[in-house]
Design a protein around this motif. Sequence first.
Motif, PDB file in Angstrom:
ATOM      1  N   THR A 266       8.126 -30.153  84.192  1.00 13.59           N
ATOM      2  CA  THR A 266       7.641 -31.430  84.720  1.00 13.59           C
ATOM      3  C   THR A 266       7.691 -31.452  86.247  1.00 13.59           C
ATOM      4  O   THR A 266       6.729 -31.878  86.901  1.00 13.59           O
ATOM      5  CB  THR A 266       8.493 -32.581  84.155  1.00 13.59           C
ATOM      6  OG1 THR A 266       8.329 -32.606  82.730  1.00 13.59           O
ATOM      7  CG2 THR A 266       8.076 -33.914  84.735  1.00 13.59           C
ATOM      8  N   ILE A 267       8.793 -30.989  86.818  1.00  9.48           N
ATOM      9  CA  ILE A 267       8.909 -31.021  88.286  1.00  9.48           C
ATOM     10  C   ILE A 267       7.916 -30.046  88.923  1.00  9.48           C
ATOM     11  O   ILE A 267       7.290 -30.360  89.944  1.00  9.48           O
ATOM     12  CB  ILE A 267      10.356 -30.686  88.728  1.00  9.48           C
ATOM     13  CG1 ILE A 267      11.357 -31.659  88.076  1.00  9.48           C
ATOM     14  CG2 ILE A 267      10.472 -30.741  90.251  1.00  9.48           C
ATOM     15  CD1 ILE A 267      11.142 -33.110  88.404  1.00  9.48           C
ATOM     16  N   LEU A 268       7.742 -28.874  88.318  1.00  8.52           N
ATOM     17  CA  LEU A 268       6.749 -27.932  88.830  1.00  8.52           C
ATOM     18  C   LEU A 268       5.350 -28.549  88.773  1.00  8.52           C
ATOM     19  O   LEU A 268       4.541 -28.388  89.689  1.00  8.52           O
ATOM     20  CB  LEU A 268       6.777 -26.629  88.019  1.00  8.52           C
ATOM     21  CG  LEU A 268       7.957 -25.691  88.286  1.00  8.52           C
ATOM     22  CD1 LEU A 268       7.986 -24.564  87.257  1.00  8.52           C
ATOM     23  CD2 LEU A 268       7.879 -25.103  89.698  1.00  8.52           C
ATOM     24  N   SER A 288      10.453 -44.658  94.862  1.00  4.17           N
ATOM     25  CA  SER A 288       9.173 -44.298  94.225  1.00  4.17           C
ATOM     26  C   SER A 288       9.234 -42.910  93.599  1.00  4.17           C
ATOM     27  O   SER A 288       8.676 -42.672  92.521  1.00  4.17           O
ATOM     28  CB  SER A 288       8.051 -44.361  95.261  1.00  4.17           C
ATOM     29  OG  SER A 288       8.335 -43.490  96.346  1.00  4.17           O
ATOM     30  N   THR A 289       9.937 -41.982  94.257  1.00  6.38           N
ATOM     31  CA  THR A 289      10.054 -40.628  93.707  1.00  6.38           C
ATOM     32  C   THR A 289      10.960 -40.621  92.489  1.00  6.38           C
ATOM     33  O   THR A 289      10.671 -39.949  91.489  1.00  6.38           O
ATOM     34  CB  THR A 289      10.600 -39.667  94.786  1.00  6.38           C
ATOM     35  OG1 THR A 289       9.612 -39.518  95.812  1.00  6.38           O
ATOM     36  CG2 THR A 289      10.925 -38.313  94.210  1.00  6.38           C
ATOM     37  N   ARG A 290      12.060 -41.362  92.542  1.00  7.39           N
ATOM     38  CA  ARG A 290      12.966 -41.425  91.381  1.00  7.39           C
ATOM     39  C   ARG A 290      12.234 -41.999  90.171  1.00  7.39           C
ATOM     40  O   ARG A 290      12.375 -41.515  89.055  1.00  7.39           O
ATOM     41  CB  ARG A 290      14.204 -42.255  91.728  1.00  7.39           C
ATOM     42  CG  ARG A 290      15.178 -41.508  92.650  1.00  7.39           C
ATOM     43  CD  ARG A 290      16.474 -42.257  92.844  1.00  7.39           C
ATOM     44  NE  ARG A 290      16.350 -43.274  93.862  1.00  7.39           N
ATOM     45  CZ  ARG A 290      16.516 -44.588  93.669  1.00  7.39           C
ATOM     46  NH1 ARG A 290      16.825 -45.044  92.468  1.00  7.39           N
ATOM     47  NH2 ARG A 290      16.398 -45.444  94.667  1.00  7.39           N
ATOM     48  N   ARG A 291      11.455 -43.046  90.411  1.00  2.00           N
ATOM     49  CA  ARG A 291      10.702 -43.644  89.297  1.00  2.00           C
ATOM     50  C   ARG A 291       9.677 -42.656  88.755  1.00  2.00           C
ATOM     51  O   ARG A 291       9.504 -42.518  87.543  1.00  2.00           O
ATOM     52  CB  ARG A 291      10.016 -44.931  89.738  1.00  2.00           C
ATOM     53  CG  ARG A 291       9.076 -45.520  88.680  1.00  2.00           C
ATOM     54  CD  ARG A 291       8.732 -46.941  88.979  1.00  2.00           C
ATOM     55  NE  ARG A 291       9.847 -47.819  88.733  1.00  2.00           N
ATOM     56  CZ  ARG A 291      10.000 -48.535  87.603  1.00  2.00           C
ATOM     57  NH1 ARG A 291       9.121 -48.435  86.636  1.00  2.00           N
ATOM     58  NH2 ARG A 291      11.033 -49.322  87.455  1.00  2.00           N
ATOM     59  N   ARG A 296       7.839 -39.329  84.404  1.00  2.00           N
ATOM     60  CA  ARG A 296       7.225 -38.064  83.971  1.00  2.00           C
ATOM     61  C   ARG A 296       8.094 -37.338  82.942  1.00  2.00           C
ATOM     62  O   ARG A 296       7.580 -36.736  81.991  1.00  2.00           O
ATOM     63  CB  ARG A 296       6.972 -37.161  85.179  1.00  2.00           C
ATOM     64  CG  ARG A 296       5.909 -37.666  86.115  1.00  2.00           C
ATOM     65  CD  ARG A 296       4.514 -37.612  85.473  1.00  2.00           C
ATOM     66  NE  ARG A 296       3.499 -38.038  86.416  1.00  2.00           N
ATOM     67  CZ  ARG A 296       3.118 -39.296  86.613  1.00  2.00           C
ATOM     68  NH1 ARG A 296       3.664 -40.263  85.870  1.00  2.00           N
ATOM     69  NH2 ARG A 296       2.202 -39.609  87.501  1.00  2.00           N
ATOM     70  N   VAL A 297       9.402 -37.354  83.150  1.00  2.00           N
ATOM     71  CA  VAL A 297      10.299 -36.701  82.183  1.00  2.00           C
ATOM     72  C   VAL A 297      10.225 -37.411  80.831  1.00  2.00           C
ATOM     73  O   VAL A 297      10.126 -36.767  79.775  1.00  2.00           O
ATOM     74  CB  VAL A 297      11.747 -36.678  82.713  1.00  2.00           C
ATOM     75  CG1 VAL A 297      12.729 -36.269  81.613  1.00  2.00           C
ATOM     76  CG2 VAL A 297      11.862 -35.711  83.888  1.00  2.00           C
TER      77      VAL A 297
END
Length: 343
Positions: A266-268, A288-291, A296-297
């Motif tokens: 997911t992170i890739l 915003s990035t944490r959300r 996505r996870v």
Amino acid sequence: MPIIQHLIIDEFGTFIHKHEGRLQVERLKTGEMLVQAPLMHLEQVLIASNGVSISADAVRACAEAGIPIHFISGSGTPYASIVSMGLVGTVQTRRAQMLAYYDSRGLHLARAFAIGKIENQTRLIRYAAKNRREKDPELYHELQLLAGEILDHRADVEKAAGSCVDEARFELLSAEGRAAQKYWTAIQLLLRDQMDWPGRRTQGATDPFNMALNYGYGVLYGQVERAIWLAGLDPYAGFLHVDRPGKPSLVLDLIEEFRASVVDRTILSILNRGTSIEFDENKRLAQSTRRLIAERVLERLESPERYEGKRHKLGSILQMQARHLATYLRGEREEYTPYLASW
């Protein structure tokens, strides 16, 4: 009203309360309603910020509906969960779990967790390599070579012998560690065009990729812990990971099968799509990035995968793996096999 399965609260100064069969999240200063989530569809509540309040009525409603409430820090470290006592009241499975530590079942499980991790790391690298076959043949061959080297360590895991897991743990962790070195080297190759990555860091990471991974693992951790509870197992009595006060060893065991396929991929994917990892003024991941990472996870866990001849959501596979673990420990299943990603 939209159907919400995973309620994520990551804004400072918010209040969660129950109203007519749903959770409502309001901004405390203004009373503005931010979101409403019907309890009948809700699977979990994830609180990922300081300054969030929750009413006793909301906690009780979640407990009665079997909805866990997880708390994680801004860096992704899980620090608390609230779950109904009714979910953890089973005894037979826990007795079998404790006894298995001292016989061959514990070693069998430790081997399975390590093999699952190595296999899925290998599969992710080969999956990533496929997209480089035409546009970067040199990188493709490097990745294929490293994937083979990662998989070589499966044989070392299978050779680890003993009458119980304590007698073989050093060999298991050593093999797993050598495989991980090759895996992160391959990940570094995949990232070389996007960032100067220092290599894998866990606690205290300050670079975007490691911070994103750590946060993603924190989100996945809550799902694994929930699956273990629902299977009637004790999250603190593991096999591959050594016992330590406050250390949820079984969560750390079972999560190994899913790290690469759920979080790493997911992170890739987020980075490959050109989405940047943002920071706030304190050099932490921005809200915003944490959300984005949490959503996505959790979306990845909703995606279907091949498993035991059928297609199931990845989150359901996680739950079935925990139940297979419980039935193996109770002697109702001959062996426990790790989840292996089909891509």
